[in-house]
Design a protein around this motif. Structure first.
Motif, PDB file in Angstrom:
ATOM      1  N   PHE A 141      -3.377   6.704   7.175  1.00 10.97           N
ATOM      2  CA  PHE A 141      -3.891   5.262   5.978  1.00 10.97           C
ATOM      3  C   PHE A 141      -2.066   4.626   5.626  1.00 10.97           C
ATOM      4  O   PHE A 141      -1.680   3.291   5.853  1.00 10.97           O
ATOM      5  CB  PHE A 141      -4.685   4.999   5.437  1.00 10.97           C
ATOM      6  N   GLY A 142      -1.262   4.579   4.404  1.00 12.04           N
ATOM      7  CA  GLY A 142      -1.080   5.058   3.830  1.00 12.04           C
ATOM      8  C   GLY A 142       0.614   4.449   4.723  1.00 12.04           C
ATOM      9  O   GLY A 142       1.826   4.322   4.385  1.00 12.04           O
ATOM     10  N   GLU A 143       0.757   5.996   5.663  1.00 10.68           N
ATOM     11  CA  GLU A 143       1.663   6.581   6.346  1.00 10.68           C
ATOM     12  C   GLU A 143       2.073   4.825   7.449  1.00 10.68           C
ATOM     13  O   GLU A 143       3.450   4.451   7.743  1.00 10.68           O
ATOM     14  CB  GLU A 143       1.760   7.450   7.181  1.00 10.68           C
ATOM     15  N   MET A 144       0.947   4.455   8.049  1.00 17.96           N
ATOM     16  CA  MET A 144       0.792   3.522   9.050  1.00 17.96           C
ATOM     17  C   MET A 144       1.273   2.355   8.480  1.00 17.96           C
ATOM     18  O   MET A 144       2.442   0.971   9.166  1.00 17.96           O
ATOM     19  CB  MET A 144      -0.508   3.176   9.719  1.00 17.96           C
ATOM     20  N   VAL A 145       1.241   2.068   7.377  1.00 18.28           N
ATOM     21  CA  VAL A 145       1.139   0.091   6.715  1.00 18.28           C
ATOM     22  C   VAL A 145       2.865   0.750   5.895  1.00 18.28           C
ATOM     23  O   VAL A 145       3.465  -0.539   6.158  1.00 18.28           O
ATOM     24  CB  VAL A 145       0.714   0.609   5.119  1.00 18.28           C
ATOM     25  N   GLY A 146       3.067   2.159   6.013  1.00 16.79           N
ATOM     26  CA  GLY A 146       4.733   2.742   5.763  1.00 16.79           C
ATOM     27  C   GLY A 146       5.386   1.890   7.556  1.00 16.79           C
ATOM     28  O   GLY A 146       6.749   1.258   6.957  1.00 16.79           O
ATOM     29  N   VAL A 147       5.170   2.084   8.327  1.00 14.13           N
ATOM     30  CA  VAL A 147       5.891   2.085   9.141  1.00 14.13           C
ATOM     31  C   VAL A 147       5.088   0.285   9.569  1.00 14.13           C
ATOM     32  O   VAL A 147       6.657   0.216   9.890  1.00 14.13           O
ATOM     33  CB  VAL A 147       4.683   2.632  10.754  1.00 14.13           C
ATOM     34  N   TRP A 148       4.491  -0.575   9.467  1.00 16.23           N
ATOM     35  CA  TRP A 148       5.027  -1.504   9.384  1.00 16.23           C
ATOM     36  C   TRP A 148       6.147  -2.371   8.854  1.00 16.23           C
ATOM     37  O   TRP A 148       6.239  -2.925   8.777  1.00 16.23           O
ATOM     38  CB  TRP A 148       3.166  -2.150   8.605  1.00 16.23           C
ATOM     39  N   ALA A 149       5.429  -1.773   7.256  1.00 19.02           N
ATOM     40  CA  ALA A 149       6.790  -2.201   6.198  1.00 19.02           C
ATOM     41  C   ALA A 149       8.450  -2.156   6.580  1.00 19.02           C
ATOM     42  O   ALA A 149       8.822  -3.196   6.789  1.00 19.02           O
ATOM     43  CB  ALA A 149       6.552  -1.341   5.027  1.00 19.02           C
ATOM     44  N   MET A 150       8.415  -0.886   7.604  1.00 20.21           N
ATOM     45  CA  MET A 150       9.757  -0.733   8.126  1.00 20.21           C
ATOM     46  C   MET A 150       9.874  -1.320   9.186  1.00 20.21           C
ATOM     47  O   MET A 150      10.796  -2.255   9.220  1.00 20.21           O
ATOM     48  CB  MET A 150      10.144   0.989   8.444  1.00 20.21           C
ATOM     49  N   CYS A 151       8.987  -2.022  10.140  1.00 17.09           N
ATOM     50  CA  CYS A 151       9.316  -2.671  11.360  1.00 17.09           C
ATOM     51  C   CYS A 151       9.302  -4.041  10.359  1.00 17.09           C
ATOM     52  O   CYS A 151      10.875  -4.621  11.161  1.00 17.09           O
ATOM     53  CB  CYS A 151       7.856  -2.410  12.331  1.00 17.09           C
ATOM     54  N   LEU A 152       8.871  -4.577   9.486  1.00 14.58           N
ATOM     55  CA  LEU A 152       9.129  -5.790   9.479  1.00 14.58           C
ATOM     56  C   LEU A 152      10.444  -6.220   8.986  1.00 14.58           C
ATOM     57  O   LEU A 152      11.516  -6.876   8.943  1.00 14.58           O
ATOM     58  CB  LEU A 152       8.343  -6.554   8.003  1.00 14.58           C
TER      59      LEU A 152
END
Length: 479
Positions: A141-152
């Motif tokens: 879960f935290g890893e996927m939220v990290g993906v979202w943050a890096m994409c933004l």
């Protein structure tokens, strides 16, 4: 067998690259009484006008004093009161006000009273706590939220410095998993200043340990995590977080803990539900006899709803603090750039009657032993959307979409496949269970263990919404 439950998800090429790293495998209903609140009495209780007249018309008489009992004072009990300190405080507030308090004020006292609030002095998360959140279910879960943050961050043009803010970080698990997952992308981790918005001293200590901070035992609010060397600061409110830098805000299961006002339809219109103390000294729910300040927010929320939606409702919940916080977030994103991700359980519609109490993973009455159970309410996502759009024309709101769609489109399916390639049987079972809880719906069909431990999917119950500056374009995965 498990593969047939993993669907293929679309993913932008850039974000597909971001998940290729390696990482180690890791509602009882409230009181339903609707007794109208008694009107304040105009004379002292038990005193009539004739009594008052009698007090002034008594003939003078000689007063004699009986001193026979002075050497035999009545026994004084030193036994502790059955009421907790928080219950005593709530009753004193109601007594001082001369009438009931709102459900929102009751909820706020129960959760964050400085001395006895549910969140203030204890660890309430995880299997040993009162409830489990998504970051505690799986590292993914935290890893996927990290993906979202890096994409933004990439959509913002990879700025050299940004603020990464988490509202209500719990144990710090989400942020720790985010940083571990992003650790190979040094340009990103070196650009972020982490700001944790937390009111609980107990949870701040746990967060410092989870994030392996340099001074995890110290009282200093400014430190750094040894996970990536990233600076971290703690704040009590979002307003304390410095402005002037592009900002990414994460609010996971934060809005559901904000205090709600409840209204019930009566013959005289919408009446706010209030908390009072009955003749038996127990808390009870009553209806306000007149309009309350929160009625202004009710009118605003009703303005955003469709008429047919309102006609079917007998109860309505509104959260003024969620509306105000959303506008604070939208203003900051509008001026500084960036975006906010909100993930919580809620509805893409007006919320009726959802306030619930959870103690040791079981639902209890919201009035039962205040301070010993978590109180939360379903999030009204349309109210968040309208609040953001109302305050700024420079932001766009996307969603809500289900948590299952959000995580799936970010690549959690590929991530779980990657982790399953190199793990023990026990770790594989944990990964499957965690995956299902995050994206599944209902009971896991592959479960072969005890019925009482059957994993329940949260994939459709939880929703995700993004608020971003228009300059950034549509954020992943809301295309």
């Amino acid at each position: 067998m498990f593969r047939r439950f993993i669907g293929q998800a679309s993913l932008p090429q850039r974000c597909r690259h971001l998940i290729g790293w390696q990482a180690s495998a890791e509602s009882s209903r409230r009181c339903s009484s609707s007794t109208p609140a008694p009107a304040p009495s105009q004379a002292p209780v038990g005193t009539s006008e004739s009594d008052a007249h009698d007090y002034t018309s008594q003939p003078s008489a000689r007063i004699s004093v009986d001193r026979s009992g002075l050497n035999n004072p009545p026994e004084h009990s030193h036994e502790p009161s059955a009421d907790s300190e928080l219950v005593k405080h709530l009753k004193s507030v109601i007594k001082f006000r001369g009438g009931p308090i709102s459900v929102a004020e009751y909820m706020e006292e129960v959760l964050i009273n400085p001395k006895a609030g549910f969140y203030i002095n204890r660890d309430v998360f995880g299997a040993e706590g009162d409830f489990i959140t998504s970051p505690e279910v799986s590292q993914m879960f935290g890893e996927m939220v990290g993906v979202w943050a890096m994409c933004l961050w990439e959509q913002m043009g990879q700025p050299d410095k940004i603020n990464l803010v988490e509202l209500g970080p719990g144990r710090g698990t989400l942020m720790a998993d985010l940083l571990r997952g992003a650790s190979k992308f040094e340009k990103f981790t070196q650009s972020i200043n982490i700001h944790m918005v937390e009111v609980s001293p107990a949870l701040k200590k746990i967060q410092k340990i989870t994030l392996k901070c340099n001074n995890e035992d110290g009282a200093d609010e400014n430190t750094a995590t040894t996970l990536t060397g990233t600076p971290i600061s703690w704040h009590s409110t979002l307003e304390e977080v410095p402005t002037g830098l592009p900002t990414i805000i994460i609010a996971h299961e934060f809005f559901d803990a904000l205090p709600v006002h409840q209204f019930q339809k009566a013959s005289r219109g919408w009446c706010e539900k209030m908390i009072d103390v009955g003749e038996d000294s127990k808390f009870r729910v009553v209806l306000s006899p007149q309009p309350t300040p929160a009625t202004l927010y009710l009118l605003k929320r009703c303005k955003w709803a469709q008429t047919k939606e309102l006609t079917k409702l007998e109860h309505v919940e509104i959260c003024p603090k969620a509306m105000d916080l959303t506008q604070t977030i939208a203003k900051r994103i509008s001026s500084d750039g960036g975006g906010a991700l909100i993930i919580d359980y809620g509805f893409d519609a007006i919320v009726s009657d959802s306030l619930q109490a959870i103690r040791k993973h079981k639902f209890v009455d919201i009035l039962d032993d205040p301070g010993s159970a978590d109180l939360s309410a379903y999030v009204d996502f349309p109210a968040i959307k309208h609040s953001a759009e109302e305050v700024s024309e420079d932001v766009c709101v996307y969603g809500p979409i289900t948590q299952s769609q959000f995580l799936g489109n970010l690549g959690i399916n590929f991530r779980v496949e990657s982790l399953l390639q190199n793990c023990t049987d026990e770790q594989a079972e944990s990964l499957r269970t965690g995956y299902w809880r995050l994206v599944g719906d209902g009971e896991a069909p592959f479960w072969e263990g005890p019925d009482e431990q059957t994993p329940i999917g949260m994939g459709s119950r939880y929703l995700a919404m993004a608020i971003v500056n228009k300059k950034q374009g549509t954020p992943v995965p809301f295309h």
